[in-house]
Write a protein that holds these residues in place. Structure first.
Motif, PDB file in Angstrom:
ATOM      1  N   ILE A 314       8.307   1.963  -5.272  1.00  0.00           N
ATOM      2  CA  ILE A 314       8.257   1.636  -3.850  1.00  0.00           C
ATOM      3  C   ILE A 314       9.680   1.688  -3.306  1.00  0.00           C
ATOM      4  CG2 ILE A 314       7.594  -0.158  -2.187  1.00  0.00           C
ATOM      5  CD1 ILE A 314       5.890  -0.955  -5.043  1.00  0.00           C
ATOM      6  N   PHE A 315       9.849   2.379  -2.188  1.00  0.00           N
ATOM      7  CA  PHE A 315      11.219   2.531  -1.680  1.00  0.00           C
ATOM      8  C   PHE A 315      11.218   2.596  -0.167  1.00  0.00           C
ATOM      9  CE2 PHE A 315      10.288   6.846  -0.621  1.00  0.00           C
ATOM     10  CZ  PHE A 315       9.407   7.253  -1.597  1.00  0.00           C
ATOM     11  N   GLY A 316      12.359   2.297   0.436  1.00  0.00           N
ATOM     12  CA  GLY A 316      12.508   2.383   1.885  1.00  0.00           C
ATOM     13  C   GLY A 316      13.291   1.210   2.429  1.00  0.00           C
ATOM     14  N   GLU A 317      12.953   0.808   3.658  1.00  0.00           N
ATOM     15  CA  GLU A 317      13.653  -0.307   4.283  1.00  0.00           C
ATOM     16  C   GLU A 317      13.238  -1.600   3.580  1.00  0.00           C
ATOM     17  OE1 GLU A 317      12.477   0.310   8.353  1.00  0.00           O
ATOM     18  OE2 GLU A 317      13.392   2.298   8.348  1.00  0.00           O
ATOM     19  N   PRO A 318      14.205  -2.516   3.347  1.00  0.00           N
ATOM     20  CA  PRO A 318      13.968  -3.670   2.477  1.00  0.00           C
ATOM     21  C   PRO A 318      12.728  -4.498   2.846  1.00  0.00           C
ATOM     22  CG  PRO A 318      16.272  -3.583   3.143  1.00  0.00           C
ATOM     23  CD  PRO A 318      15.575  -2.479   3.858  1.00  0.00           C
ATOM     24  N   GLU A 319      12.511  -4.707   4.141  1.00  0.00           N
ATOM     25  CA  GLU A 319      11.415  -5.572   4.559  1.00  0.00           C
ATOM     26  C   GLU A 319      10.059  -4.982   4.151  1.00  0.00           C
ATOM     27  OE1 GLU A 319      12.769  -8.307   5.851  1.00  0.00           O
ATOM     28  OE2 GLU A 319      10.780  -9.208   5.800  1.00  0.00           O
ATOM     29  N   LEU A 320       9.942  -3.676   4.328  1.00  0.00           N
ATOM     30  CA  LEU A 320       8.701  -2.992   3.980  1.00  0.00           C
ATOM     31  C   LEU A 320       8.522  -2.955   2.459  1.00  0.00           C
ATOM     32  CD1 LEU A 320       6.423  -1.506   5.528  1.00  0.00           C
ATOM     33  CD2 LEU A 320       7.618   0.623   5.048  1.00  0.00           C
ATOM     34  N   VAL A 321       9.622  -2.705   1.765  1.00  0.00           N
ATOM     35  CA  VAL A 321       9.568  -2.646   0.299  1.00  0.00           C
ATOM     36  C   VAL A 321       9.122  -3.998  -0.253  1.00  0.00           C
ATOM     37  CG1 VAL A 321      10.976  -2.430  -1.801  1.00  0.00           C
ATOM     38  CG2 VAL A 321      11.281  -0.808   0.074  1.00  0.00           C
ATOM     39  N   TYR A 322       9.657  -5.071   0.328  1.00  0.00           N
ATOM     40  CA  TYR A 322       9.288  -6.410  -0.139  1.00  0.00           C
ATOM     41  C   TYR A 322       7.780  -6.625   0.019  1.00  0.00           C
ATOM     42  CZ  TYR A 322       8.696 -11.436  -0.319  1.00  0.00           C
ATOM     43  OH  TYR A 322       8.243 -12.691  -0.644  1.00  0.00           O
ATOM     44  N   SER A 323       7.251  -6.364   1.199  1.00  0.00           N
ATOM     45  CA  SER A 323       5.848  -6.662   1.463  1.00  0.00           C
ATOM     46  C   SER A 323       4.900  -5.748   0.686  1.00  0.00           C
ATOM     47  CB  SER A 323       5.564  -6.540   2.960  1.00  0.00           C
ATOM     48  OG  SER A 323       6.224  -7.565   3.637  1.00  0.00           O
ATOM     49  N   ILE A 324       5.277  -4.495   0.546  1.00  0.00           N
ATOM     50  CA  ILE A 324       4.391  -3.577  -0.184  1.00  0.00           C
ATOM     51  C   ILE A 324       4.422  -3.891  -1.684  1.00  0.00           C
ATOM     52  CG2 ILE A 324       4.001  -1.153  -0.798  1.00  0.00           C
ATOM     53  CD1 ILE A 324       4.697  -0.405   2.045  1.00  0.00           C
ATOM     54  N   THR A 325       5.596  -4.275  -2.178  1.00  0.00           N
ATOM     55  CA  THR A 325       5.686  -4.649  -3.590  1.00  0.00           C
ATOM     56  C   THR A 325       4.772  -5.848  -3.863  1.00  0.00           C
ATOM     57  OG1 THR A 325       7.963  -3.863  -3.644  1.00  0.00           O
ATOM     58  CG2 THR A 325       7.280  -5.284  -5.459  1.00  0.00           C
ATOM     59  N   LYS A 326       4.811  -6.834  -2.973  1.00  0.00           N
ATOM     60  CA  LYS A 326       3.956  -8.012  -3.140  1.00  0.00           C
ATOM     61  C   LYS A 326       2.471  -7.627  -3.072  1.00  0.00           C
ATOM     62  CE  LYS A 326       5.259 -12.031  -2.337  1.00  0.00           C
ATOM     63  NZ  LYS A 326       5.474 -13.220  -3.169  1.00  0.00           N
ATOM     64  N   THR A 327       2.169  -6.702  -2.174  1.00  0.00           N
ATOM     65  CA  THR A 327       0.782  -6.257  -2.033  1.00  0.00           C
ATOM     66  C   THR A 327       0.315  -5.553  -3.307  1.00  0.00           C
ATOM     67  OG1 THR A 327       1.158  -5.993   0.332  1.00  0.00           O
ATOM     68  CG2 THR A 327      -0.786  -4.909  -0.573  1.00  0.00           C
ATOM     69  N   CYS A 328       1.187  -4.725  -3.865  1.00  0.00           N
ATOM     70  CA  CYS A 328       0.844  -4.051  -5.121  1.00  0.00           C
ATOM     71  C   CYS A 328       0.577  -5.092  -6.203  1.00  0.00           C
ATOM     72  CB  CYS A 328       1.988  -3.125  -5.566  1.00  0.00           C
ATOM     73  SG  CYS A 328       2.092  -1.643  -4.573  1.00  0.00           S
ATOM     74  N   LEU A 329       1.455  -6.094  -6.270  1.00  0.00           N
ATOM     75  CA  LEU A 329       1.316  -7.117  -7.305  1.00  0.00           C
ATOM     76  C   LEU A 329      -0.007  -7.865  -7.179  1.00  0.00           C
ATOM     77  CD1 LEU A 329       4.968  -8.487  -7.428  1.00  0.00           C
ATOM     78  CD2 LEU A 329       3.704  -7.507  -9.365  1.00  0.00           C
ATOM     79  N   GLU A 330      -0.421  -8.149  -5.932  1.00  0.00           N
ATOM     80  CA  GLU A 330      -1.666  -8.921  -5.809  1.00  0.00           C
ATOM     81  C   GLU A 330      -2.907  -8.063  -6.038  1.00  0.00           C
ATOM     82  OE1 GLU A 330      -1.279 -10.779  -1.943  1.00  0.00           O
ATOM     83  OE2 GLU A 330      -2.154  -9.082  -0.906  1.00  0.00           O
ATOM     84  N   ASN A 331      -2.695  -6.770  -6.225  1.00  0.00           N
ATOM     85  CA  ASN A 331      -3.827  -5.891  -6.514  1.00  0.00           C
ATOM     86  C   ASN A 331      -3.777  -5.304  -7.921  1.00  0.00           C
ATOM     87  OD1 ASN A 331      -5.651  -5.426  -4.007  1.00  0.00           O
ATOM     88  ND2 ASN A 331      -3.562  -5.556  -3.233  1.00  0.00           N
ATOM     89  N   GLY A 332      -2.880  -5.805  -8.720  1.00  0.00           N
ATOM     90  CA  GLY A 332      -2.823  -5.354 -10.106  1.00  0.00           C
ATOM     91  C   GLY A 332      -2.109  -4.041 -10.311  1.00  0.00           C
ATOM     92  N   LEU A 333      -1.512  -3.524  -9.230  1.00  0.00           N
ATOM     93  CA  LEU A 333      -0.748  -2.280  -9.361  1.00  0.00           C
ATOM     94  C   LEU A 333       0.681  -2.673  -9.721  1.00  0.00           C
ATOM     95  CD1 LEU A 333      -0.943   0.672  -6.838  1.00  0.00           C
ATOM     96  CD2 LEU A 333       1.163   0.127  -8.047  1.00  0.00           C
ATOM     97  N   HIS A 334       1.136  -2.264 -10.876  1.00  0.00           N
ATOM     98  CA  HIS A 334       2.444  -2.741 -11.306  1.00  0.00           C
ATOM     99  C   HIS A 334       3.586  -1.923 -10.689  1.00  0.00           C
ATOM    100  CE1 HIS A 334       5.420  -4.807 -13.580  1.00  0.00           C
ATOM    101  NE2 HIS A 334       5.951  -3.643 -13.909  1.00  0.00           N
ATOM    102  N   PRO A 335       4.447  -2.589  -9.930  1.00  0.00           N
ATOM    103  CA  PRO A 335       5.584  -1.860  -9.356  1.00  0.00           C
ATOM    104  C   PRO A 335       6.694  -1.712 -10.389  1.00  0.00           C
ATOM    105  CG  PRO A 335       5.436  -4.097  -8.454  1.00  0.00           C
ATOM    106  CD  PRO A 335       4.447  -4.006  -9.557  1.00  0.00           C
ATOM    107  N   VAL A 336       6.906  -0.504 -10.859  1.00  0.00           N
ATOM    108  CA  VAL A 336       7.969  -0.320 -11.859  1.00  0.00           C
ATOM    109  C   VAL A 336       9.336  -0.206 -11.192  1.00  0.00           C
ATOM    110  CG1 VAL A 336       6.513   0.646 -13.673  1.00  0.00           C
ATOM    111  CG2 VAL A 336       7.531   2.177 -11.993  1.00  0.00           C
ATOM    112  N   VAL A 337       9.349   0.261  -9.939  1.00  0.00           N
ATOM    113  CA  VAL A 337      10.602   0.358  -9.198  1.00  0.00           C
ATOM    114  C   VAL A 337      10.381  -0.162  -7.779  1.00  0.00           C
ATOM    115  CG1 VAL A 337      12.350   1.902  -8.222  1.00  0.00           C
ATOM    116  CG2 VAL A 337      11.422   2.396 -10.474  1.00  0.00           C
TER     117      VAL A 337
END
Lengths: 458, 537
Positions: A314-337
């Motif tokens: 996940i990459f881009g502007e920090p605010e979006l990266v933060y929220s999308i990373t959290k969303t991935c985590l709550e759906n079992g998608l592991h964010p490796v980066v």
């Protein structure tokens, strides 16, 4: 376990993940009703940025330039800037003008704040809203440029005002569709608000006849002036440094209570926004939104068996990266980066507690480039990329499919229409992610099965 | 359709007096009765006027140097300049050795505030070392951005030292964005270095095949160069190098062996063309690969130059075959396009080149102009001695070359050369204005306000320009055709390109989408009166 890798020891930036400060400044200023922007520097800056913004939004993007040349670098650029303001005022008749500086203006030491005062004096424009923001390209990234300019707009325009009931909703750089969704949610809650800065119409206008250069939409100047009297500020910006934070400025200067929440993306992220709204206003969540929440939950259950196979970069502007990373985590998608080209220490700090001890490593990269994102991602077996179109090379070179979200999106249409916030937006984002995983799986499913079970058996 | 002087004055009147006076010199209404109509060009942009022009860096790295595929192009500066020129020109390249095609990379020194304060030379040197280690390119370019010149980084010294260290050519371009008045300054800077440091660095003394040519000022946007090559190679030409679309350092260094240089975009590459003639005795031919008739004329002019019976025969065979193949296809598009009008405003050569193709489709170009051209691109090269260098052009170094003692070779007798010059555009460009019909409008460096006003007056059916004005024009209900990046289409050059262009333009007119948009004049009655029982009153 998590690792927070800061900028690597390499000097070269190979395929950048971020743009420069004035780019973000233009976006913030475009969210103000009746505004025009003038970049003080070489005309190439304004031409390049107009081009990039226009290609993302498919909209006209007028940004003036003081067109400094070699002579200006020696004698200063005040005369050019004055002429630029004169001409922009004459042709566009704007209600607000923002002056952003560039590398050139900052390197030769132009003082635009003083210039602005003198210009107003000279032209009898004492009350004209002129916003200045020093945004050298070498300063920071377009993300800081956005936040810093947003803060400067408040510093220049907000006045002491009587208390009122409206909420300030300060948002990061998100799509016009996202902004409209946030407004819809606020409308359903019967909340009066000032959303700032609001590009939902200025950079995504309907086809109208006759076409007019300026639109009355965007955050109204009158509302900006009185943001000081608001009941509270909700700032969707948890990664923002205090010195750039519009909400912090309103709190410190005018005593407006500040609630920092992440972007309402994901179940927890949207819940936090909704709870904050309820806490401040005492309004309950309407039944229709509760239903949307229920549908999101239902959809998350349906999709979890596919999502858990995802390993995301996940990459881009920090605010979006933060929220999308959290969303991935709550759906079992592991964010490796989880990566940003901006220099942002908070992203790593904030993600730390959300990752349980003993979990798999996440590479959190700040001030990084696509070369590093690709290397870390490939090494960790990434099979999906989520971010702006700068990441198309991950798709082309490493075969990792890209779910486009954020800015800029240049190789597809509709970046301005991507909806990812709120319960409904989260569902749409999640579907885009899940379907990309499925599509990629099915592309090679038969071949893989054939190789694994038929060929191996013979 | 034309406009009057009074209508033009009314547009200019809205400007402050000084601006009006300046802009007036940049706009002409074609009047063939005047012996010469002077247009002002390549002068400073009026600040705040919403120009389409870019900077010297854009012209140097973005246009001329960037397409060389086997080089790594380092942008020395803040990250934005690199990012904004990353893949935006759509110049395509393919490489026999895929490890030597770096066109998709964006490499920047990503200067930070500390580099501005303490200087960026050390960082640049380290970046060069890292680039050599990572990519093993055939050569490296360093393009300077605004702050570099201001803080006094000596990129030439860094390049020299690194070249010694690594044994590969490292070229420094002092193309800071504030130099000159537009991209044009960057073209000139790039031309000088490529001629001085690259062309002639190769060891070839003679072309490896007959009819050896270079194609100058062709950037392979959307594959234009490949379509041109298809025809030229079939006829029997040997293309030494293309400057610079799908070009490479390895090919460019032997460009001196060609027998003829073809010049497509005169503005961006005429300096090299001129210097190649002085240094190696190779004449240049102004060509135009856009449009069927221009393509045919170009091929015939080339055949006249080489004066070879078999080549001429093959040229005519290919022309006849291609015409027979594409004419029926174009015919159906003509039906859609016939009788329409166009604005054609592009960089420095396409504003002229596309007019012929528009005309072949039955589309009349009512307004044309260039973003960053010079007077010679409008009025023809005969005005060159009359152009007085101003402070801005004097800042761009002139490279003075002399005949190369070992390699200068006349390609034909001076007598035949002089005779040929009367027959074909050899070492000459007559400019755009001469091809424009009476009453047509010519605008230099058009801006957003003038675009809006002239559209209202002339109501063109299609607007050919770039992405920055495209969306305004579409909001006004007029189809726009991007002629910088072709809206992700192309190629538009050569025979097949003409078909592609006809298809794309026809689609622009006939897409059902437009049925939902009614131009304002269609809501107003064309005839005002009343109908009575006796008839129309």
């Amino acid at each position: 376990m998590m690792e927070n890798e800061m900028k690597s020891c390499r000097n070269v930036n190979e395929n950048p993940c971020n743009m420069c400060m004035p780019m973000g400044g233009i976006i913030a200023l475009k969210g103000i009703a009746g505004s025009m922007v003038v970049l003080h520097g070489s005309q190439g800056c304004s031409t390049y940025m107009r081009r990039h913004i226009a290609e993302h939004f498919n909209e006209p993007v007028d940004v003036g330039s003081s067109s400094l040349n070699e002579k200006g670098t020696i004698y200063g650029g005040a005369k050019n800037l004055e002429q630029a303001l004169d001409n922009v005022r004459r042709v566009y008749n704007p209600h607000v003008i923002g002056i952003l500086t560039t590398c050139l203006a900052e390197t030769i030491g132009e003082d635009v704040e003083r210039f602005a005062d003198e210009y107003k004096q000279k032209n009898g424009l004492q009350d004209f809203p002129l916003v200045t923001a020093p945004t050298p390209g070498y300063g920071q990234s377009h993300d800081e440029g956005y936040w810093f300019t947003a803060k400067r707009i408040l510093v220049c325009l907000t006045e002491t005002a009587p208390k009122h009931d409206r909420l300030n909703i300060v948002i990061p750089h998100i799509s016009p569709a996202d902004i409209r969704e946030i407004k819809r949610i606020l409308g359903l809650m019967n909340i009066e608000y000032t959303l700032f800065p609001d590009i939902s119409d200025t950079l995504d206008r309907p086809h109208e006849r006759p076409y007019t250069k300026m639109t009355s939409n965007g955050t109204a100047l009158a509302d900006i002036k009185t943001m000081s009297g608001a009941a509270a500020t909700i700032q969707m910006g948890v990664t923002v440094e205090d010195s750039f934070s519009p909400g912090k400025y309103l709190k410190d200067t005018f005593g407006v209570p500040l609630y920092r929440v992440p972007l309402p993306i994901g179940m927890a992220g949207t819940d936090q926004f909704m709870e904050t709204l309820q806490e401040i206003t005492g309004q309950p969540m309407p039944a229709s939104l509760a239903q949307e929440r229920g549908r999101l939950l239902d959809g998350m259950i349906d999709s979890h068996k596919y999502n858990f196979q995802g390993r995301g970069m996940i990459f881009g502007e920090p605010e979006l990266v933060y929220s999308i990373t959290k969303t991935c985590l709550e759906n079992g998608l592991h964010p490796v980066v989880a990566a940003t080209g901006s220099r942002n220490a908070r992203l790593g700090e904030l993600l730390q507690p959300s990752i349980a001890d003993g979990g798999e490593k996440i590479h959190i990269l700040s001030e990084t480039d696509f070369c590093h994102i690709k290397n870390y991602g490939e090494e960790a077996g990434a099979n999906i990329a989520i971010g702006h179109s700068g990441g198309r090379y991950l798709e082309e070179r490493a075969g990792i499919p890209l779910v486009r979200v954020g800015f800029p999106i240049h190789d597809r249409v509709g970046g301005q229409r991507l909806l990812s916030v709120g319960y409904t937006g989260t569902m749409l984002l999640l579907d885009r992610i899940t379907n990309t995983l499925l599509e990629n799986k099915h592309k090679s499913y038969r071949k893989k099965m054939f190789e694994q079970f038929y060929q191996a058996a013979n | 359709m034309a406009i009057t002087k009074e209508q033009l004055d009314a547009i200019l009147e809205k400007y402050p007096a000084k601006v009006a006076k300046s802009r007036k010199k940049h706009i002409l209404i074609k009047d063939a009765s005047q012996e010469s109509q002077i247009i002002e060009a390549n002068t400073r942009t009026v600040p705040g006027i919403m120009t389409n022009r870019g900077c010297a860096y854009a012209g140097c790295k973005g246009v001329v140097v960037g397409p060389l595929k086997d080089m790594i192009h380092i942008v020395h500066g803040p990250v934005g300049c690199g990012y904004y020129a990353w893949g935006t020109r759509r110049n395509k390249a393919k490489s026999e050795d895929p490890t030597k095609n770096f066109l998709n990379y964006c490499v920047s020194t990503d200067m930070q505030e500390s580099d501005i304060v303490f200087g960026g030379e050390k960082k640049l040197a380290k970046v060069i070392d890292e680039v050599v280690e990572t990519f093993h390119p055939n050569a490296i370019s360093i393009s300077a951005t605004c702050p570099v010149g201001l803080i006094g980084d000596d990129i030439n010294a860094v390049a020299r030292a690194a070249q010694k260290r690594h044994g590969i050519p490292i070229l420094a371009f002092n193309c800071e964005g504030y130099k000159g008045v537009s991209q044009s300054a960057g073209h000139h800077i790039a031309n000088n270095i490529l001629l001085d440091k690259v062309i002639g660095a190769g060891e070839q003394e003679a072309a490896p095949a007959k009819f050896a040519i270079n194609i100058l000022g062709e950037y392979n946007i959307g594959g234009d160069g490949w379509e041109i090559k298809r025809t030229l190679e079939e006829i029997g030409y040997h293309i030494v190098t293309v400057m610079t679309g799908d070009g490479s350092y390895e090919e460019l260094k032997n460009a001196h062996v060609a027998e003829l240089n073809l010049v497509q975009c005169h503005r961006s590459i005429n300096y090299i063309a001129e210097m190649l003639e002085i240094k190696y005795g190779t004449p240049w031919l102004k060509v135009n690969f856009i449009g069927i008739q221009s393509m045919i004329e170009t091929l015939r002019n080339m055949a006249i130059y080489f004066n070879d019976e078999a080549l001429t025969k093959k040229t005519e065979e290919v022309i006849a075959r291609e015409l027979a193949r594409i004419e029926p296809v174009i015919e159906q598009y003509k039906k859609v396009c016939n009788g329409k009008t166009a604005f054609c405003f592009v960089g420095g050569s396409r504003g002229h080149h596309y007019q012929g193709l528009f005309a072949e489709l039955g589309i009349d170009t009512v307004l044309a102009g260039y973003e960053f051209a010079h007077r010679d691109d409008y009025e023809g090269r005969q005005v060159l001695p009359d152009i007085k260098p101003d402070a801005d052009s004097k800042n761009i170094p002139e490279l003075h070359v002399e005949a190369d003692e070992g390699r200068f070779r006349l390609k034909m007798s001076p007598e035949r050369l002089e005779a040929l010059k009367k027959e074909i555009p050899l070492s000459n460009y007559a400019g755009m204005n001469i091809d424009m019909a009476e009453g047509k409008i010519i605008v230099d460096d058009i801006n957003q306000y003038e675009t809006d006003e002239l559209i209202k007056l002339l109501k063109p059916d299609i607007f050919a320009s770039g992405i920055k004005d495209k969306y305004v024009v579409q909001k006004m209900g007029i189809p726009a055709k991007q002629l910088h990046s072709y809206d992700y289409s192309g190629p538009y050059a050569g025979f097949n390109g003409a078909v592609n262009f006809a298809r794309d333009v026809s689609m622009g007119f006939s897409s059902p989408t437009w049925n939902y948009i009614v131009p304002p004049w269609k809501n107003q009655p064309l005839l005002i009166g009343t109908v009575t029982e006796e008839g129309v009153a």
